[in-house]
Enzyme design. Structure first.
Site, short mmCIF file in Angstrom:
data_model
loop_
_atom_site.label_atom_id
_atom_site.label_comp_id
_atom_site.label_asym_id
_atom_site.label_seq_id
_atom_site.Cartn_x
_atom_site.Cartn_y
_atom_site.Cartn_z
N GLU A 113 -5.81 9.21 9.41
CA GLU A 113 -4.44 9.07 9.94
C GLU A 113 -4.25 9.82 11.25
OE1 GLU A 113 -1.11 9.13 7.41
OE2 GLU A 113 -2.06 7.80 5.96
N THR A 164 -8.52 2.69 1.26
CA THR A 164 -8.09 1.92 2.45
C THR A 164 -8.43 2.62 3.77
OG1 THR A 164 -5.97 3.06 2.15
CG2 THR A 164 -6.14 0.78 1.35
N HIS A 165 -8.46 3.96 3.76
CA HIS A 165 -8.62 4.70 5.02
C HIS A 165 -10.08 4.83 5.47
CE1 HIS A 165 -4.54 5.73 4.04
NE2 HIS A 165 -4.40 6.49 5.11
N ASP A 216 0.87 -1.17 0.00
CA ASP A 216 0.00 0.00 0.00
C ASP A 216 0.91 1.22 0.00
OD1 ASP A 216 -2.47 1.51 0.35
OD2 ASP A 216 -1.72 1.95 2.35
N ASN A 250 -6.32 1.15 -3.11
CA ASN A 250 -7.31 1.32 -4.19
C ASN A 250 -6.72 2.09 -5.36
OD1 ASN A 250 -10.42 0.71 -3.18
ND2 ASN A 250 -8.99 1.05 -1.53
N THR A 251 -5.95 3.15 -5.05
CA THR A 251 -5.39 3.98 -6.11
C THR A 251 -4.42 3.16 -6.97
OG1 THR A 251 -5.52 5.83 -4.57
CG2 THR A 251 -4.22 6.17 -6.56
N TYR A 254 -0.63 8.30 -2.62
CA TYR A 254 -0.72 7.96 -4.04
C TYR A 254 -1.97 8.60 -4.67
CZ TYR A 254 2.74 4.09 -3.76
OH TYR A 254 3.87 3.32 -3.62
N GLY A 255 -2.95 8.87 -3.82
CA GLY A 255 -4.28 9.26 -4.31
C GLY A 255 -4.34 10.53 -5.11
N1 DGL Z 1 -4.13 3.80 0.03
C1 DGL Z 1 -4.80 4.85 -0.72
C2 DGL Z 1 -6.03 4.24 -1.41
O1 DGL Z 1 -6.61 3.28 -0.97
C3 DGL Z 1 -5.15 6.02 0.15
C4 DGL Z 1 -3.96 6.83 0.62
C5 DGL Z 1 -3.19 7.45 -0.52
O2 DGL Z 1 -3.70 8.40 -1.16
O3 DGL Z 1 -2.09 7.00 -0.76
O4 DGL Z 1 -6.45 4.75 -2.41
#
Ligand code: DGL
Length: 273
Positions: free
Chosen positions: A155, A189-190, A13, A77-78, A45-46
């Site tokens: 977070e 995920t959050h 992740d 997810n991203t 990453y989003g």
């Molecule tokens: N892990 C990212 C997601 O599920 C959320 C956090 C991010 O933007 O990196 O899309």
């Protein structure tokens, strides 16, 4: 590196968020060893482009392959939205993302055929949930909304009270929930950490779908199909890797995982291009 049924499952992740997926995976497959990589130096990453997210994802996968993982879970997810085809092409092991499992649960849960999907700007812009849902059922009406502020709120542990409620109302109450949706996919995920407040704002008629459990079920299926399930209780290991110093990951991650993390090793990613 060779792998067999005793090899670990790799999970990556952008940071701590994927620990919600790891938690579901450990509950579903407690005998399996796991190596979790959180790219904490590069999170989030989003808000990044699909090209950059794909580059980071390939580098994450390469590290996990060095640990001899038998299957890769893209818990982000991203990254699932941007990089799944590139990962599947590059890797010699099965790759499971979070989007199709979540979309499948949502497509079966809805009665009105109207589904809302919330996620990072990258996930929503990619259209990945919309495509996954359309490939399962052609009669669905899908509404989407990017909710970037939910990530820092989760977070910070700011998941109750006035501030997250106002943010949730701003994102959800306008267009999204006025369209008769009965199912809301938590496509990040959050967001499961904010599910109480999201459920309150969405109301009792809306079912929240979190892809973590559906993803864990899919991992179990794939391992079973390939005769790669670990059956012995012996030597189950948990490893955590991070790309920034581990302190914040260990502290914040405990909330996402539901129990403390005894340690995490800092590593460097070999980025190509
Ligand atoms: N892990 C990212 C997601 O599920 C959320 C956090 C991010 O933007 O990196 O899309």
């Amino acid at each position: 590196m060779r792998h067999d049924r005793h090899s670990p499952i790799g999970v990556f992740d952008s940071g701590v968020g994927g620990l919600t997926v790891l938690k579901a995976l450990i509950e579903r497959l407690p005998l399996e060893s796991t190596v979790y990589l959180g790219d904490t130096a590069r999170v989030p990453y989003g808000t990044k482009s699909p090209e950059v997210v794909t580059k980071y994802s390939l580098a994450n996968a390469e590290v996990l392959l060095e640990y001899g993982v038998k299957l890769l879970v893209v818990a982000c997810n991203t990254a699932s939205a941007a990089a799944l085809p590139a990962l599947r092409e590059a890797l010699p092991i099965p790759v499971v993302g979070v989007i199709t499992p979540g979309a499948t649960v949502a497509a079966h849960a809805t009665k009105t055929g109207k589904i809302a999907v919330i996620g990072t700007p990258g996930t929503i812009a990619s259209g990945a949930y919309q495509q996954a849902l359309a490939s399962i059922r052609t009669d669905l009406e899908v509404h989407t909304q990017a909710c970037p502020l939910f990530v820092p709120l989760a977070e910070e542990g700011w998941v109750e009270g006035e501030v997250p409620r106002m943010v949730a109302e701003k994102y959800l109450s306008g267009g999204l929930l006025s369209r008769g949706v009965d199912t809301l996919v938590l496509g990040c995920t959050h967001y499961p950490l904010l599910s109480t407040i999201i459920q309150q704002v969405a109301g009792p008629a809306v079912t929240l779908v979190d892809s973590a459990h559906a993803t864990a079920d899919r991992v179990a299926e794939v391992l079973q199909e390939r005769d790669l399930l670990k059956r012995e209780r012996l030597a189950t290991e948990r490893h955590y890797l991070v790309t920034d110093t581990p302190n914040r990951f260990i502290e914040v991650g405990a909330r996402f995982l539901g129990h403390s993390i005894s340690g995490a090793r800092q590593i460097d990613l070999k980025l190509k291009g």
